[in-house]
Enzyme design. Structure first.
Site, PDB file in Angstrom:
ATOM      1  N   PRO A  99       0.837  -1.200   0.000  1.00  0.00           N
ATOM      2  CA  PRO A  99       0.000   0.000   0.000  1.00  0.00           C
ATOM      3  C   PRO A  99       0.877   1.258   0.000  1.00  0.00           C
ATOM      4  O   PRO A  99       1.901   1.287   0.696  1.00  0.00           O
ATOM      5  CB  PRO A  99      -0.785  -0.097   1.318  1.00  0.00           C
ATOM      6  N   GLY A 103       3.870   3.908   5.177  1.00  0.00           N
ATOM      7  CA  GLY A 103       5.000   3.591   6.057  1.00  0.00           C
ATOM      8  C   GLY A 103       5.596   2.223   5.807  1.00  0.00           C
ATOM      9  O   GLY A 103       6.427   1.756   6.576  1.00  0.00           O
ATOM     10  N   LEU A 104       5.176   1.563   4.729  1.00  0.00           N
ATOM     11  CA  LEU A 104       5.722   0.236   4.450  1.00  0.00           C
ATOM     12  C   LEU A 104       6.850   0.289   3.408  1.00  0.00           C
ATOM     13  O   LEU A 104       7.304  -0.745   2.921  1.00  0.00           O
ATOM     14  CB  LEU A 104       4.610  -0.714   3.989  1.00  0.00           C
ATOM     15  N   SER A 106       6.900   1.730   0.332  1.00  0.00           N
ATOM     16  CA  SER A 106       6.532   1.561  -1.069  1.00  0.00           C
ATOM     17  C   SER A 106       7.463   2.341  -2.013  1.00  0.00           C
ATOM     18  O   SER A 106       7.931   1.806  -3.016  1.00  0.00           O
ATOM     19  CB  SER A 106       5.074   1.995  -1.246  1.00  0.00           C
ATOM     20  N   ALA A 109      10.862   0.734  -2.339  1.00  0.00           N
ATOM     21  CA  ALA A 109      10.762  -0.564  -3.023  1.00  0.00           C
ATOM     22  C   ALA A 109      10.552  -0.364  -4.523  1.00  0.00           C
ATOM     23  O   ALA A 109      11.113  -1.099  -5.344  1.00  0.00           O
ATOM     24  CB  ALA A 109       9.626  -1.397  -2.429  1.00  0.00           C
ATOM     25  N   ASP A 150      15.378   2.860   5.541  1.00  0.00           N
ATOM     26  CA  ASP A 150      14.381   2.247   4.662  1.00  0.00           C
ATOM     27  C   ASP A 150      15.040   1.618   3.429  1.00  0.00           C
ATOM     28  O   ASP A 150      14.797   0.451   3.104  1.00  0.00           O
ATOM     29  CB  ASP A 150      13.349   3.289   4.186  1.00  0.00           C
TER      30      ASP A 150
HETATM   31  O1  PMV Z   1       7.967   6.831   7.701  1.00  0.00           O
HETATM   32  P1  PMV Z   1       8.903   5.714   7.462  1.00  0.00           P
HETATM   33  O2  PMV Z   1       8.352   4.355   7.701  1.00  0.00           O
HETATM   34  O3  PMV Z   1       9.631   5.817   6.166  1.00  0.00           O
HETATM   35  O4  PMV Z   1      10.050   5.815   8.583  1.00  0.00           O
HETATM   36  C1  PMV Z   1      10.734   6.977   8.908  1.00  0.00           C
HETATM   37  C2  PMV Z   1      11.750   6.683   9.950  1.00  0.00           C
HETATM   38  C3  PMV Z   1      12.341   7.896  10.596  1.00  0.00           C
HETATM   39  O5  PMV Z   1      13.295   7.436  11.547  1.00  0.00           O
HETATM   40  C4  PMV Z   1      11.289   8.714  11.323  1.00  0.00           C
HETATM   41  C5  PMV Z   1      13.045   8.802   9.591  1.00  0.00           C
HETATM   42  C6  PMV Z   1      14.279   8.199   8.981  1.00  0.00           C
HETATM   43  O6  PMV Z   1      14.691   8.696   7.932  1.00  0.00           O
HETATM   44  O7  PMV Z   1      14.878   7.285   9.563  1.00  0.00           O
END
Ligand code: PMV
Length: 314
Positions: A99, A103-104, A106, A109, A150
Site C-alpha cells: 500500500p 509507512g511500508l 513503497s 521498493a 528504509d
Molecule cells: O515513515 P517511514 O516508515 O519511512 O520511517 C521513517 C523513519 C524515521 O526514523 C522517522 C526517519 C528516517 O529517515 O529514519
C-alpha cells in the site's frame, strides 16, 4: 527481458532516534513486494515507458518532467548515470502489493525494483551497495533528510540493525515472531514529523537528547532479545519505545487507540512504526492471538491489518 523485485519493510525499533545516530531495527516483509518487468519496445526514440496500474502511474520519459513522477524520473536518471549509458527504449511494468504512503516503504521498493530490473535488462546489474546509494538519493524526495534505514532494509532484504553511517549489521532471528501491522488510515508526512522532532530537539537539547539515547538503549536490548529468542521481552521493549515516541509528540490519538486495543486484546507489545502522527502501528502477537488482536484492531478503526511472520524466510 528482465524482471526484478523488492520487498516492503517495517521499522521495529528506534525510528526518529536513528536520525540522531542511535541504532534502529527494521525488517523486510518479503510477502509484500514491488515487481518491475522490463520489455523491449517497438517505439524507437520513445524513451522509457513506465506503467504501474496498482500505483496509478503511466508515463514516458520522452514526455518530459511531471512533478508527480519526480521520484520515478530521478530513479531512471540515476540508474542511467550509474550504468554509464543513455536510457534505452524500454517498457517497464510495475506491480505492487505494498500500500502506498503507509509507512511500508513503497517508494523505496519501487525505486529499488525499477533500478534493479533496468540494470539486469541492460546487462549491467547493480550490486546492492550501488543500488542502496541510488535508492537513498530517491528517498530524499520523499523524506527530506532520511537516515537511510528504509533503503537499506529494502535493498538488502535482511533484518538490519542500522546505525547511520556505520557498516550494515544483520540481525539474526533466533525464533520467528508474528507481527500485525495496522494502518490508521491517517496519512502523515514523515518529513513533517522529522522536522517537528528536530524543532523539539533544538528547543530542549538535553531532555530530547536523553530520550534519543534511551530509545537507542531500547534498540540495543531489542537486538539481544531477537537474537536470543526472548519474544516476551521484545514486546515489553516495544511498549517502552512507544512511551518515548509519545513524548517526542509523534504518536496520535488514532495510533494510541490501536496500540491500546492491541495490548488489551493480548498483544505482547505494540508501538507506532515509521514516522508516526498517523500511518502504521505494529503489534507483536503470539500465533494463537492473531485473530483476536486483528479483530480488535479493526474494531478500533484500523483501515487495514497485515500479518507477517518475521524470521521465517531469513
Ligand atoms: O515513515 P517511514 O516508515 O519511512 O520511517 C521513517 C523513519 C524515521 O526514523 C522517522 C526517519 C528516517 O529517515 O529514519
Amino acid at each position: 527481458m528482465a524482471s526484478a523485485s523488492a520487498p516492503a519493510k517495517v521499522i521495529l525499533f528506534g525510528e526518529h532516534a536513528v536520525v540522531y545516530g542511535q541504532p534502529a531495527i527494521a525488517v523486510p516483509i518479503s510477502s509484500l513486494r514491488v515487481t518491475a518487468d522490463v520489455q523491449s519496445t517497438t517505439l524507437p526514440g520513445g524513451g522509457v515507458r513506465l506503467i504501474a496500474a496498482d500505483l496509478d502511474v503511466q508515463f514516458t520519459t520522452a514526455d518530459g518532467s511531471d512533478p508527480r513522477y519526480e521520484a520515478l524520473l530521478l530513479t531512471l536518471r540515476l540508474a542511467s548515470q550509474a550504468m554509464e549509458m543513455a536510457l534505452p527504449d524500454l517498457e517497464i511494468t510495475l506491480h505492487s502489493d505494498i500500500p502506498i504512503a503507509s509507512g511500508l516503504g513503497s517508494g523505496a521498493a519501487v525505486a529499488a525494483a525499477i533500478a534493479r530490473a533496468l540494470g539486469m535488462a541492460t546487462g549491467k546489474p547493480f550490486d546492492n551497495a550501488t543500488l542502496n546509494a541510488l535508492v537513498f538519493e530517491v528517498e530524499k524526495i520523499h523524506h527530506g533528510t532520511p537516515s537511510g534505514i528504509d533503503n537499506t532494509v529494502i535493498v538488502y532484504e535482511k533484518p538490519v540493525y542500522f546505525v547511520r553511517d556505520a557498516p550494515i549489521a544483520v540481525v539474526s532471528i533466533a525464533r520467528p515472531f508474528t507481527l500485525l501491522n495496522a494502518d490508521t488510515g491517517q496519512r502523515a508526512l514523515t518529513r513533517d514529523a522529522v522536522g517537528d522532532v528536530r524543532k523539539l530537539y533544538e528547543a530542549h537539547p538535553e531532555r530530547v537528547g536523553a530520550m534519543m539515547r534511551a530509545i537507542g538503549a531500547i534498540a540495543r536490548r531489542a537486538r539481544e532479545s531477537i537474537e536470543t529468542g526472548d519474544i516476551q521481552g521484545l514486546g515489553g521493549l516495544m511498549n517502552e519505545n512507544q512511551q518515548f515516541l509519545s513524548q517526542l509528540t509523534v504518536s496520535s490519538l488514532e495510533l494510541d487507540r490501536l496500540i491500546r486495543a492491541a495490548n488489551d486484546a493480548g498483544a505482547l507489545g505494540a508501538k507506532l512504526s515509521g514516522g508516526g502522527r498517523g500511518g502504521n502501528m505494529i503489534a507483536l502477537v503470539r500465533q494463537e492471538a492473531v485473530e483476536a488482536v486483528s479483530a480488535a484492531l479493526y474494531d478500533a478503526g484500523a483501515a487495514r491489518v497485515v500479518s507477517t511472520v518475521v524470521g521465517s524466510e531469513n
